[in-house]
Every structure is written in structure tokens, then in C-alpha cells.
Motif scaffolding. Sequence first.
Motif, PDB file in Angstrom:
ATOM      1  N   THR A  29       0.851  -1.179   0.000  1.00  0.00           N
ATOM      2  CA  THR A  29       0.000   0.000   0.000  1.00  0.00           C
ATOM      3  C   THR A  29       0.891   1.235   0.000  1.00  0.00           C
ATOM      4  O   THR A  29       1.789   1.349   0.817  1.00  0.00           O
ATOM      5  CB  THR A  29      -0.902   0.013   1.246  1.00  0.00           C
ATOM      6  OG1 THR A  29      -1.676  -1.188   1.263  1.00  0.00           O
ATOM      7  CG2 THR A  29      -1.819   1.220   1.240  1.00  0.00           C
ATOM      8  N   ILE A  30       0.622   2.143  -0.899  1.00  0.00           N
ATOM      9  CA  ILE A  30       1.399   3.374  -1.013  1.00  0.00           C
ATOM     10  C   ILE A  30       0.443   4.539  -0.811  1.00  0.00           C
ATOM     11  O   ILE A  30      -0.596   4.616  -1.470  1.00  0.00           O
ATOM     12  CB  ILE A  30       2.091   3.463  -2.386  1.00  0.00           C
ATOM     13  CG1 ILE A  30       3.037   2.268  -2.562  1.00  0.00           C
ATOM     14  CG2 ILE A  30       2.818   4.788  -2.538  1.00  0.00           C
ATOM     15  CD1 ILE A  30       3.590   2.115  -3.946  1.00  0.00           C
ATOM     16  N   THR A  31       0.785   5.435   0.116  1.00  0.00           N
ATOM     17  CA  THR A  31      -0.054   6.594   0.371  1.00  0.00           C
ATOM     18  C   THR A  31       0.777   7.859   0.241  1.00  0.00           C
ATOM     19  O   THR A  31       2.002   7.819   0.309  1.00  0.00           O
ATOM     20  CB  THR A  31      -0.666   6.545   1.790  1.00  0.00           C
ATOM     21  OG1 THR A  31       0.391   6.562   2.748  1.00  0.00           O
ATOM     22  CG2 THR A  31      -1.507   5.296   1.986  1.00  0.00           C
ATOM     23  N   GLY A  32       0.114   8.957   0.083  1.00  0.00           N
ATOM     24  CA  GLY A  32       0.806  10.231  -0.021  1.00  0.00           C
ATOM     25  C   GLY A  32      -0.192  11.355   0.024  1.00  0.00           C
ATOM     26  O   GLY A  32      -1.385  11.147   0.196  1.00  0.00           O
ATOM     27  N   ARG A  33       0.299  12.567  -0.104  1.00  0.00           N
ATOM     28  CA  ARG A  33      -0.564  13.737  -0.108  1.00  0.00           C
ATOM     29  C   ARG A  33       0.124  14.818  -0.930  1.00  0.00           C
ATOM     30  O   ARG A  33       1.310  15.085  -0.744  1.00  0.00           O
ATOM     31  CB  ARG A  33      -0.782  14.219   1.314  1.00  0.00           C
ATOM     32  CG  ARG A  33      -1.708  15.389   1.423  1.00  0.00           C
ATOM     33  CD  ARG A  33      -2.029  15.640   2.898  1.00  0.00           C
ATOM     34  NE  ARG A  33      -2.921  16.753   3.065  1.00  0.00           N
ATOM     35  CZ  ARG A  33      -4.237  16.691   2.971  1.00  0.00           C
ATOM     36  NH1 ARG A  33      -4.817  15.541   2.717  1.00  0.00           N
ATOM     37  NH2 ARG A  33      -4.974  17.758   3.141  1.00  0.00           N
ATOM     38  N   VAL A  34      -0.601  15.429  -1.822  1.00  0.00           N
ATOM     39  CA  VAL A  34      -0.076  16.541  -2.596  1.00  0.00           C
ATOM     40  C   VAL A  34      -0.373  17.815  -1.809  1.00  0.00           C
ATOM     41  O   VAL A  34      -1.524  18.120  -1.515  1.00  0.00           O
ATOM     42  CB  VAL A  34      -0.711  16.616  -4.002  1.00  0.00           C
ATOM     43  CG1 VAL A  34      -0.215  17.841  -4.753  1.00  0.00           C
ATOM     44  CG2 VAL A  34      -0.405  15.346  -4.784  1.00  0.00           C
ATOM     45  N   LEU A  35       0.667  18.523  -1.438  1.00  0.00           N
ATOM     46  CA  LEU A  35       0.534  19.748  -0.658  1.00  0.00           C
ATOM     47  C   LEU A  35       0.510  20.959  -1.580  1.00  0.00           C
ATOM     48  O   LEU A  35       0.923  20.874  -2.729  1.00  0.00           O
ATOM     49  CB  LEU A  35       1.715  19.867   0.319  1.00  0.00           C
ATOM     50  CG  LEU A  35       1.810  18.753   1.355  1.00  0.00           C
ATOM     51  CD1 LEU A  35       3.089  18.890   2.153  1.00  0.00           C
ATOM     52  CD2 LEU A  35       0.606  18.761   2.277  1.00  0.00           C
ATOM     53  N   PRO A  36       0.038  22.094  -1.044  1.00  0.00           N
ATOM     54  CA  PRO A  36       0.076  23.292  -1.877  1.00  0.00           C
ATOM     55  C   PRO A  36       1.497  23.558  -2.346  1.00  0.00           C
ATOM     56  O   PRO A  36       2.462  23.249  -1.636  1.00  0.00           O
ATOM     57  CB  PRO A  36      -0.384  24.409  -0.933  1.00  0.00           C
ATOM     58  CG  PRO A  36      -1.091  23.717   0.171  1.00  0.00           C
ATOM     59  CD  PRO A  36      -0.477  22.356   0.279  1.00  0.00           C
ATOM     60  N   GLY A  37       1.615  24.141  -3.487  1.00  0.00           N
ATOM     61  CA  GLY A  37       2.923  24.461  -4.039  1.00  0.00           C
ATOM     62  C   GLY A  37       3.483  25.720  -3.399  1.00  0.00           C
ATOM     63  O   GLY A  37       3.070  26.119  -2.313  1.00  0.00           O
ATOM     64  N   THR A  38       4.388  26.333  -4.087  1.00  0.00           N
ATOM     65  CA  THR A  38       4.990  27.563  -3.589  1.00  0.00           C
ATOM     66  C   THR A  38       5.122  28.572  -4.715  1.00  0.00           C
ATOM     67  O   THR A  38       4.853  28.271  -5.871  1.00  0.00           O
ATOM     68  CB  THR A  38       6.396  27.312  -3.007  1.00  0.00           C
ATOM     69  OG1 THR A  38       7.229  26.808  -4.050  1.00  0.00           O
ATOM     70  CG2 THR A  38       6.360  26.337  -1.864  1.00  0.00           C
ATOM     71  N   CYS A  39       5.540  29.736  -4.334  1.00  0.00           N
ATOM     72  CA  CYS A  39       5.864  30.802  -5.269  1.00  0.00           C
ATOM     73  C   CYS A  39       7.244  31.315  -4.879  1.00  0.00           C
ATOM     74  O   CYS A  39       7.767  30.982  -3.826  1.00  0.00           O
ATOM     75  CB  CYS A  39       4.888  31.969  -5.147  1.00  0.00           C
ATOM     76  SG  CYS A  39       3.154  31.605  -5.496  1.00  0.00           S
ATOM     77  N   THR A  40       7.793  32.145  -5.718  1.00  0.00           N
ATOM     78  CA  THR A  40       8.990  32.901  -5.349  1.00  0.00           C
ATOM     79  C   THR A  40       8.512  34.291  -4.977  1.00  0.00           C
ATOM     80  O   THR A  40       7.897  34.979  -5.793  1.00  0.00           O
ATOM     81  CB  THR A  40       9.980  32.958  -6.521  1.00  0.00           C
ATOM     82  OG1 THR A  40      10.373  31.625  -6.849  1.00  0.00           O
ATOM     83  CG2 THR A  40      11.200  33.768  -6.149  1.00  0.00           C
ATOM     84  N   LEU A  41       8.759  34.681  -3.726  1.00  0.00           N
ATOM     85  CA  LEU A  41       8.340  35.990  -3.231  1.00  0.00           C
ATOM     86  C   LEU A  41       9.514  36.949  -3.322  1.00  0.00           C
ATOM     87  O   LEU A  41      10.594  36.666  -2.809  1.00  0.00           O
ATOM     88  CB  LEU A  41       7.861  35.888  -1.782  1.00  0.00           C
ATOM     89  CG  LEU A  41       7.572  37.196  -1.046  1.00  0.00           C
ATOM     90  CD1 LEU A  41       6.509  38.012  -1.764  1.00  0.00           C
ATOM     91  CD2 LEU A  41       7.149  36.901   0.384  1.00  0.00           C
ATOM     92  N   VAL A  42       9.283  38.078  -3.986  1.00  0.00           N
ATOM     93  CA  VAL A  42      10.309  39.110  -4.112  1.00  0.00           C
ATOM     94  C   VAL A  42       9.744  40.397  -3.512  1.00  0.00           C
ATOM     95  O   VAL A  42       8.640  40.813  -3.862  1.00  0.00           O
ATOM     96  CB  VAL A  42      10.708  39.336  -5.583  1.00  0.00           C
ATOM     97  CG1 VAL A  42      11.736  40.442  -5.698  1.00  0.00           C
ATOM     98  CG2 VAL A  42      11.237  38.049  -6.191  1.00  0.00           C
TER      99      VAL A  42
END
Length: 169
Positions: A29-42
Motif C-alpha cells: 500500500t502506497i499513500t501520499g498527499r499533494v501539498l500546496p505548491g509555492t511561489c517565489t516571493l520578491v
Amino acid sequence: MSRSFFQLATAAALCLSASTTFADQATLTITGRVLPGTCTLVAPAIALDPIKADELVQGDNKLKDGTLDFTGCVGVGKAKLSFAGAAADGDADRWKNTAATDAAAGVSVALLAGATGSTYLKNGDTGIEVVVSGATARYPLRAGYYLPAVAGVSAGAVETEIVVTADYE
């Protein structure tokens, strides 16, 4: 056929049938979770235009536009901003002048949300939402000198550093 060949064939057949009787099976059994991504903040520096001490008026002076720019956003619908730094002495709505040398006295820094309006961004503010559309977003703001009282002003440098943290959703 010789007897030894027959015995050898029988022994091999028994070994093969014995190995299949000891077979085992498991489910992986393989589980996971896709989390929110990111941005580059300037956060580009905002260089305030110089002002003469005798031209300062009580309140905000020489407000200058600035932005927080978000680029390269992947999997982000919004960012929640928080602000941290040194509040001005006796004034939690403004930022302390922390110039290391030749600091102006009696002057602090105002940071306001948006291109218009009078909402101050201050130390400890959290949860300020920025909607991300596609791969980019912008958060407009304004900064300027702040004079709490006309008395006690002296010429010198004005500087402050504000840490902006973005949590992505």
C-alpha cells in the motif's frame, strides 16, 4: 529408462511442487498527499525620496508605491502574509527607524496596504490574503516617513527591515 534417471526426475518434480506450496503473497500500500505548491516571493526595496526636516508634517509623508511580487507559482490559490519587525517606540502601527549610523530622530516608517487607503501594515499582522492567478500575483503597498509629533525631529538616515512571510494554500 534407467532407474536413476527416474529417481532424479521424481526428486526434481517433488522439489518443484514443494517450492510452490511455500509461496506467499502481500499487498503493498502506497499513500501520499499533494501539498500546496509555492511561489517565489520578491520584496523589492522601497527607496523613499529625501525630505527636509522642516517640510515634515505630522502623520504620513512622501508615501511611495511598492509591491510584493509572487512569481513561478505552482499549485497555489492564495498566499497569506504576515509581517514582523521592530515597531516604532510607543507606536505599534508604525515601524522603528533602525538606521545604524546617523539615524534621524523623531521619525518612523509607515507601511500601508494597497495603492490607496489608510490601513497600516504593522508588526504582528497575519492572515493578509493575496489571490494567486496562474503563476503570478502582486500585492501593492506604500511606504513613507511618519512624524508622530512636530517637535523633536532631527536630520539623518531612515531605515527599517520588515520580514514578510507567505504561507501558501
